[in-house]
Design an enzyme around this catalytic site. Sequence first.
Site, mmCIF file in Angstrom:
data_model
loop_
_atom_site.group_PDB
_atom_site.id
_atom_site.type_symbol
_atom_site.label_atom_id
_atom_site.label_comp_id
_atom_site.label_asym_id
_atom_site.label_seq_id
_atom_site.Cartn_x
_atom_site.Cartn_y
_atom_site.Cartn_z
ATOM 1 N N GLN A 1 105.893 40.175 79.523
ATOM 2 C CA GLN A 1 105.278 39.945 78.224
ATOM 3 C C GLN A 1 104.435 38.678 78.331
ATOM 4 O OE1 GLN A 1 106.063 41.628 74.712
ATOM 5 N NE2 GLN A 1 105.588 42.905 76.455
ATOM 6 N N ARG B 1 113.186 49.264 69.359
ATOM 7 C CA ARG B 1 112.230 48.919 70.413
ATOM 8 C C ARG B 1 112.864 48.765 71.793
ATOM 9 N NH1 ARG B 1 112.304 44.406 66.979
ATOM 10 N NH2 ARG B 1 113.421 42.615 67.815
ATOM 11 N N ASP C 1 109.708 38.437 78.132
ATOM 12 C CA ASP C 1 110.535 39.377 78.903
ATOM 13 C C ASP C 1 109.890 39.936 80.173
ATOM 14 O OD1 ASP C 1 111.485 39.083 76.349
ATOM 15 O OD2 ASP C 1 111.393 41.186 75.835
HETATM 16 C C1 FRU Z 1 112.710 40.134 73.387
HETATM 17 C C2 FRU Z 1 111.613 40.720 72.528
HETATM 18 C C3 FRU Z 1 111.627 42.235 72.547
HETATM 19 C C4 FRU Z 1 110.203 42.588 72.213
HETATM 20 C C5 FRU Z 1 109.458 41.500 72.946
HETATM 21 C C6 FRU Z 1 108.181 41.080 72.286
HETATM 22 O O1 FRU Z 1 112.455 38.832 73.788
HETATM 23 O O2 FRU Z 1 111.699 40.238 71.202
HETATM 24 O O3 FRU Z 1 112.570 42.818 71.670
HETATM 25 O O4 FRU Z 1 109.829 43.860 72.652
HETATM 26 O O5 FRU Z 1 110.331 40.393 73.029
HETATM 27 O O6 FRU Z 1 107.514 40.165 73.101
#
Ligand code: FRU
Length: 459
Positions: free
Chosen positions: A51, A162, A35
């Site tokens: 991420q 989250r 993300d």
């Molecule tokens: C979405 C997700 C989010 C989480 C993140 C972890 O792709 O699953 O919900 O915070 O990726 O990398």
Amino acid sequence: MNNIDRLLQAIKQPTTDDPYRLHYHLMPPIGWLNDPNGLCQHDGTYHIYYQWAPADVNNGLKGWGHYATKNFIHYQDLKMPLLPDHPRDQGGAYSGSAIIKDNKIHYFYTGNVKKPGDYDYILKGREHNFMHVESCDGHILTNKECLMTNEDYPDDLTLHVRDPKIYHRDHDYLVMGARDKQDVGQVLVYQSDDLKKFDYCCRLKTEKPFGYMWECPDLFELNGQMILLCSPQGIKQDGYLYENIYQNGYFKVNYDFVNDSIVKDFEEIDNGFDIYAAQTFLDEQGRRILIGWMGLPDVDYTNPTVQNNWQHALTMPRILDYHDGHLYQKPLPEFKQLRMSQESYKKPHLQLKNNVFELQIKNISDTLYLKLRNDFIIEYHNGLMTLTMNESGYGRDIRHLELEHLDSLIIYSDTSSIEMFINDGYRTFTTRIYSENTDIECSNEINIYYLDSFKIESE
Ligand code: FRU
């Protein structure tokens, strides 16, 4: 070596040459990306975090990677300013957002903790902590603190709460994605006046369950319409709708910020194979800009870049507009600076110089046939657009889009991606594609701009 050292070690070894490294899209220097996080503009500089699992190309321990740019053409790669180095985020500094207040950037994210043992990780064995960290420049992030834990969220929820995002209006409102104990996806709303204490207000959900979890919510207003963008999981395909494993789309919301609210009429933001977890932010010119993850979790199609130790990328940034009851996405005008030579063709078959281009087709009437890379076929007739991938799709097969009329198409092609803007951004289609073939066939006249690459400087 401990986990953090392993991340830091991996970051020092960026991927070497791969013909599928993208020329004008952000991707991880090495390892896995998902993300977009913490999107914001501060003192003229855009900050794009993401991420990032540098030590594991198939998704591992994550922190936030960071690119900074003033113009979306020249970037600085600022490595990983947010590491999973706190007891409350030791299983990953998961997704989150940024907001600027008193000239400081405040970041909110999910501190993931997975306890070792035999747990389902839904009702037991996990922590999703609401974390805050701040910065004066976007480069150095300090004062990490945990503001809420699972104990603080409503009792009927699982441990899956989250992806915080703040929406500023009369107060600051926090939205977080959640899964309740009945496996119903929804969004929680909290209110704050100091970005430290957050009071629970209410929730946004559909009348009937719509998936088991809504990830990465984003609440904002555009041209007088409140929009809830999110990524629901667990929705079944319905004809030509919801063809991907997980969805990314929006609800038009009518919300008073006091009572629970029912949201309805979900619309997908993109009909391609590779789009998820899109987030938006308002830049200093007042533009609402969207960036998505050009990928999806848990899919059965693959990316051959894994052999070269990297996987996934972000979409190009897109300007959002809302009118006539619909969200439109347009290519960021800054991308015009990448245009090099321009060529127009009327021939049905030809070979391009390379696959890094912007292609425009105007005044389409009734039907269209377009084949890219001798493998990816885009067809439109009788109100249906069909997108068929073959070998270059690595398991990506077919997607559909019902469309009353097709007037224009803009396609941004990069070494291993395609983004299509259909009817002036009324619809988009995003996919990864893996072929170096440069053949093209088209029933209509096309205009091509070959595009230059981004410049990325490393720290
Ligand atoms: C979405 C997700 C989010 C989480 C993140 C972890 O792709 O699953 O919900 O915070 O990726 O990398």
